[in-house]
Write an enzyme that holds these catalytic residues in place. Structure first.
Site, mmCIF file in Angstrom:
data_model
loop_
_atom_site.group_PDB
_atom_site.id
_atom_site.type_symbol
_atom_site.label_atom_id
_atom_site.label_comp_id
_atom_site.label_asym_id
_atom_site.label_seq_id
_atom_site.Cartn_x
_atom_site.Cartn_y
_atom_site.Cartn_z
ATOM 1 N N GLY A 12 0.877 -1.191 -0.201
ATOM 2 C CA GLY A 12 0.049 0.084 -0.074
ATOM 3 C C GLY A 12 0.874 1.330 0.187
ATOM 4 O O GLY A 12 1.860 1.542 0.749
ATOM 5 N N ARG A 73 1.164 -4.996 -6.348
ATOM 6 C CA ARG A 73 1.158 -6.152 -5.715
ATOM 7 C C ARG A 73 1.341 -7.257 -6.307
ATOM 8 O O ARG A 73 1.036 -7.381 -7.604
ATOM 9 C CB ARG A 73 -0.378 -6.144 -4.741
ATOM 10 C CG ARG A 73 -0.480 -5.058 -3.606
ATOM 11 C CD ARG A 73 -1.571 -5.455 -2.747
ATOM 12 N NE ARG A 73 -1.155 -4.790 -1.522
ATOM 13 C CZ ARG A 73 -1.972 -3.709 -1.174
ATOM 14 N NH1 ARG A 73 -2.915 -3.168 -2.038
ATOM 15 N NH2 ARG A 73 -1.801 -3.053 -0.119
ATOM 16 N N ASP A 104 4.545 -4.915 6.059
ATOM 17 C CA ASP A 104 4.678 -6.570 6.603
ATOM 18 C C ASP A 104 4.694 -7.117 5.627
ATOM 19 O O ASP A 104 5.769 -7.924 5.416
ATOM 20 C CB ASP A 104 3.557 -6.760 7.475
ATOM 21 C CG ASP A 104 3.722 -6.716 8.735
ATOM 22 O OD1 ASP A 104 4.831 -6.621 9.321
ATOM 23 O OD2 ASP A 104 2.482 -6.887 9.676
ATOM 24 N N THR A 126 3.797 2.541 5.634
ATOM 25 C CA THR A 126 2.368 2.135 5.530
ATOM 26 C C THR A 126 1.540 2.873 6.470
ATOM 27 O O THR A 126 1.995 3.317 7.461
ATOM 28 C CB THR A 126 2.120 0.550 5.938
ATOM 29 O OG1 THR A 126 0.423 0.449 6.047
ATOM 30 C CG2 THR A 126 2.691 0.185 7.289
ATOM 31 N N ASP A 128 -1.107 2.136 8.008
ATOM 32 C CA ASP A 128 -1.923 1.233 9.233
ATOM 33 C C ASP A 128 -1.139 1.214 10.588
ATOM 34 O O ASP A 128 -1.613 0.890 11.487
ATOM 35 C CB ASP A 128 -2.166 -0.101 8.455
ATOM 36 C CG ASP A 128 -2.930 0.177 7.122
ATOM 37 O OD1 ASP A 128 -3.857 0.874 7.153
ATOM 38 O OD2 ASP A 128 -2.586 -1.082 6.265
ATOM 39 N N ASP A 130 0.878 -1.038 11.309
ATOM 40 C CA ASP A 130 0.784 -2.401 11.904
ATOM 41 C C ASP A 130 2.047 -3.303 11.725
ATOM 42 O O ASP A 130 1.964 -4.275 11.478
ATOM 43 C CB ASP A 130 -0.201 -2.966 11.206
ATOM 44 C CG ASP A 130 -0.091 -3.024 9.498
ATOM 45 O OD1 ASP A 130 0.944 -2.560 8.947
ATOM 46 O OD2 ASP A 130 -0.895 -3.870 8.807
ATOM 47 N N ARG A 172 -6.324 -2.025 8.630
ATOM 48 C CA ARG A 172 -6.186 -3.514 8.147
ATOM 49 C C ARG A 172 -6.780 -3.927 9.657
ATOM 50 O O ARG A 172 -7.717 -3.900 10.189
ATOM 51 C CB ARG A 172 -4.799 -3.874 7.961
ATOM 52 C CG ARG A 172 -4.673 -3.638 6.336
ATOM 53 C CD ARG A 172 -3.971 -4.590 5.617
ATOM 54 N NE ARG A 172 -2.638 -4.291 5.775
ATOM 55 C CZ ARG A 172 -1.773 -5.030 4.631
ATOM 56 N NH1 ARG A 172 -2.028 -5.647 3.732
ATOM 57 N NH2 ARG A 172 -0.331 -4.627 4.892
ATOM 58 N N HIS A 216 -23.937 16.514 18.887
ATOM 59 C CA HIS A 216 -23.429 15.345 17.869
ATOM 60 C C HIS A 216 -22.682 14.435 18.665
ATOM 61 O O HIS A 216 -22.440 14.601 19.724
ATOM 62 C CB HIS A 216 -22.544 16.104 16.931
ATOM 63 C CG HIS A 216 -21.397 16.352 17.221
ATOM 64 N ND1 HIS A 216 -20.939 17.876 17.489
ATOM 65 C CD2 HIS A 216 -19.968 15.878 17.306
ATOM 66 C CE1 HIS A 216 -19.878 17.743 17.843
ATOM 67 N NE2 HIS A 216 -19.299 16.746 18.165
ATOM 68 N N GLU A 223 -11.818 -0.437 9.609
ATOM 69 C CA GLU A 223 -12.306 -1.390 8.548
ATOM 70 C C GLU A 223 -12.523 -2.699 8.624
ATOM 71 O O GLU A 223 -11.800 -3.102 9.656
ATOM 72 C CB GLU A 223 -11.395 -1.205 7.384
ATOM 73 C CG GLU A 223 -10.027 -1.344 7.496
ATOM 74 C CD GLU A 223 -9.244 -1.104 6.258
ATOM 75 O OE1 GLU A 223 -9.743 -0.600 5.210
ATOM 76 O OE2 GLU A 223 -7.937 -1.359 6.473
HETATM 77 P P1 ADP Z 1 2.196 -4.301 2.543
HETATM 78 O O1 ADP Z 1 3.863 -4.337 2.586
HETATM 79 O O2 ADP Z 1 1.930 -2.730 2.675
HETATM 80 O O3 ADP Z 1 2.208 -5.123 3.840
HETATM 81 P P2 ADP Z 1 1.349 -6.196 0.822
HETATM 82 O O4 ADP Z 1 0.642 -6.983 2.153
HETATM 83 O O5 ADP Z 1 0.459 -5.946 -0.179
HETATM 84 O O6 ADP Z 1 1.763 -4.569 1.474
HETATM 85 O O7 ADP Z 1 2.353 -7.038 0.473
HETATM 86 C C1 ADP Z 1 3.451 -6.107 -0.750
HETATM 87 C C2 ADP Z 1 4.007 -7.281 -1.678
HETATM 88 O O8 ADP Z 1 4.876 -7.896 -0.792
HETATM 89 C C3 ADP Z 1 2.869 -8.300 -2.092
HETATM 90 O O9 ADP Z 1 2.242 -7.893 -3.256
HETATM 91 C C4 ADP Z 1 3.989 -9.579 -2.501
HETATM 92 O O10 ADP Z 1 4.492 -9.271 -3.552
HETATM 93 C C5 ADP Z 1 4.896 -9.268 -1.389
HETATM 94 N N1 ADP Z 1 4.432 -10.361 -0.136
HETATM 95 C C6 ADP Z 1 3.372 -10.082 0.478
HETATM 96 N N2 ADP Z 1 2.967 -11.302 1.486
HETATM 97 C C7 ADP Z 1 4.212 -11.825 1.236
HETATM 98 C C8 ADP Z 1 4.820 -13.382 1.655
HETATM 99 N N3 ADP Z 1 4.092 -13.972 2.764
HETATM 100 N N4 ADP Z 1 5.842 -13.667 1.188
HETATM 101 C C9 ADP Z 1 6.706 -13.178 0.258
HETATM 102 N N5 ADP Z 1 5.950 -11.942 -0.337
HETATM 103 C C10 ADP Z 1 5.035 -11.502 -0.019
#
Ligand code: ADP
Length: 319
Positions: A12, A73, A104, A126, A128, A130, A172, A216, A223
């Site tokens: 994200g 993604r 993450d 991010t 979030d 998180d 999330r 109010h 979410e």
């Molecule tokens: P964020 O990094 O914001 O948490 P995502 O969860 O969408 O966002 O993860 C971003 C990208 O990281 C995913 O599109 C994928 O390419 C990669 N990714 C996510 N989870 C895994 C995983 N368990 N193992 C390897 N790559 C992952």
């Protein structure tokens, strides 16, 4: 000896990603390294969408939201074949280390690269908040300010009509955006993973407010937890308040990063480059108790996000 460093943004998008990218490039160039960007996150990586950049690339981006090298993604990044392909591409470009700016999911992808022997460093970005290995992620402060700005506007209209506003925010599975927004807005209630809905308690409070002719009420909801339209109907039936719902959605992701996010990005990204230059291995940088810290990546990916000391007490007082 490290010669070439690449940077990507993934997952994200978050305000401040550009500020982090800027510092990675500038710090790397400062140390005399060749700097590269990977467009479109891991998707661009396996497609070889990689470009060498100079200092001009970083002009006028510190204040820009989103990510100028874009994000994407790529679910298949979990597969060994895809990781192998990514490493082949990095080797083709003779890249020595990769800095990944994301959350993450991005870290898990970096961890897979690290397990396959490639040097990676992660920078938390991010909205979030998180991520376990940091108190605050890049983008959280900006998103929180955006939420507060939206709620301030909603308060004007909801008090003119003596309404209860139910406002859904992102996060999330993490309630930080909801909880911090509730504190910053003096909301009447917050519903998030950490504070599940207690209907009767909420309705009782709203009935009391209605009896006192309060202008109010603001209820902030994370979410993916409940159907806020259904809850709004129940609020109307049970409390006498007219209720309206607002889903802030992707508005929360956009906008120019706050000064706080720009400084956070600068502190974290400069440390990430230092880790690469010093050849300290594959690590994740973060902020704990306002100090820049870093952890081995395999440790960082299993860390759970902890709320800053005292946050829950303040929320208890508010509920
Ligand atoms: P964020 O990094 O914001 O948490 P995502 O969860 O969408 O966002 O993860 C971003 C990208 O990281 C995913 O599109 C994928 O390419 C990669 N990714 C996510 N989870 C895994 C995983 N368990 N193992 C390897 N790559 C992952």
């Amino acid at each position: 000896m490290i010669r070439k460093i690449a940077v990507l943004t993934s997952g994200g998008d978050a305000p401040g990603m550009n500020a982090a990218l800027r510092v990675c490039i500038r710090a790397g160039l400062f140390y005399g390294k060749e700097m590269y960007v990977v467009y479109d996150g891991y998707k661009g990586l396996i497609e070889g969408n990689i470009q060498q950049v100079n200092k001009d690339f970083t002009a006028d981006i510190i204040n820009r939201g989103g990510t100028i090298i874009r994000s994407a993604r790529l679910p298949s990044f979990k597969e060994p074949e895809t990781i192998k392909k990514a490493i082949e591409i990095l080797n083709d470009f003779e890249i020595d280390a990769l800095i990944g700016i994301g959350g993450d999911g991005t870290y898990r992808g970096l961890n897979d690269l690290a397990k396959a022997g490639f040097t990676v460093v992660g920078v938390p970005a991010t909205i979030d908040n998180d991520v376990g290995s940091t108190d605050q992620t890049i983008g959280f402060s900006t998103a929180l300010n955006t939420i507060c700005d939206c709620i301030d506007r909603l308060k004007d209209t909801s008090s003119s009509h003596q309404r209860c506003s139910l406002i859904e925010v992102m996060g999330r599975d993490c309630g930080d955006l909801a909880m911090y927004a509730a504190l910053a807005e003096g909301a009447e209630g917050v519903i998030c993973a950490e504070y599940p809905l207690k209907k009767e308690q909420l309705f009782k409070k709203l009935r009391k407010m209605k009896a006192q002719n309060k202008d109010h009420a603001i209820i902030i909801v994370s979410e993916n937890l409940i159907d806020i339209n259904q809850l709004a109907k129940e609020v109307e039936e049970a409390t006498g308040f007219t209720a309206r719902t607002e889903v802030l959605g992707r508005l929360q992701r956009g906008g120019s990063p706050t000064a706080n996010d720009r400084i956070l990005a600068t502190r974290l990204a400069s440390r990430a480059v230092e880790i690469v230059i010093n050849e300290e291995g594959s690590r994740i940088v973060g902020m704990k108790d306002n100090a820049v810290v870093d952890f081995p990546i395999e440790e960082a990916v299993s860390m759970k996000h902890e709320h800053v000391h005292g946050l829950r007490d303040l929320i208890e007082m508010l509920q």
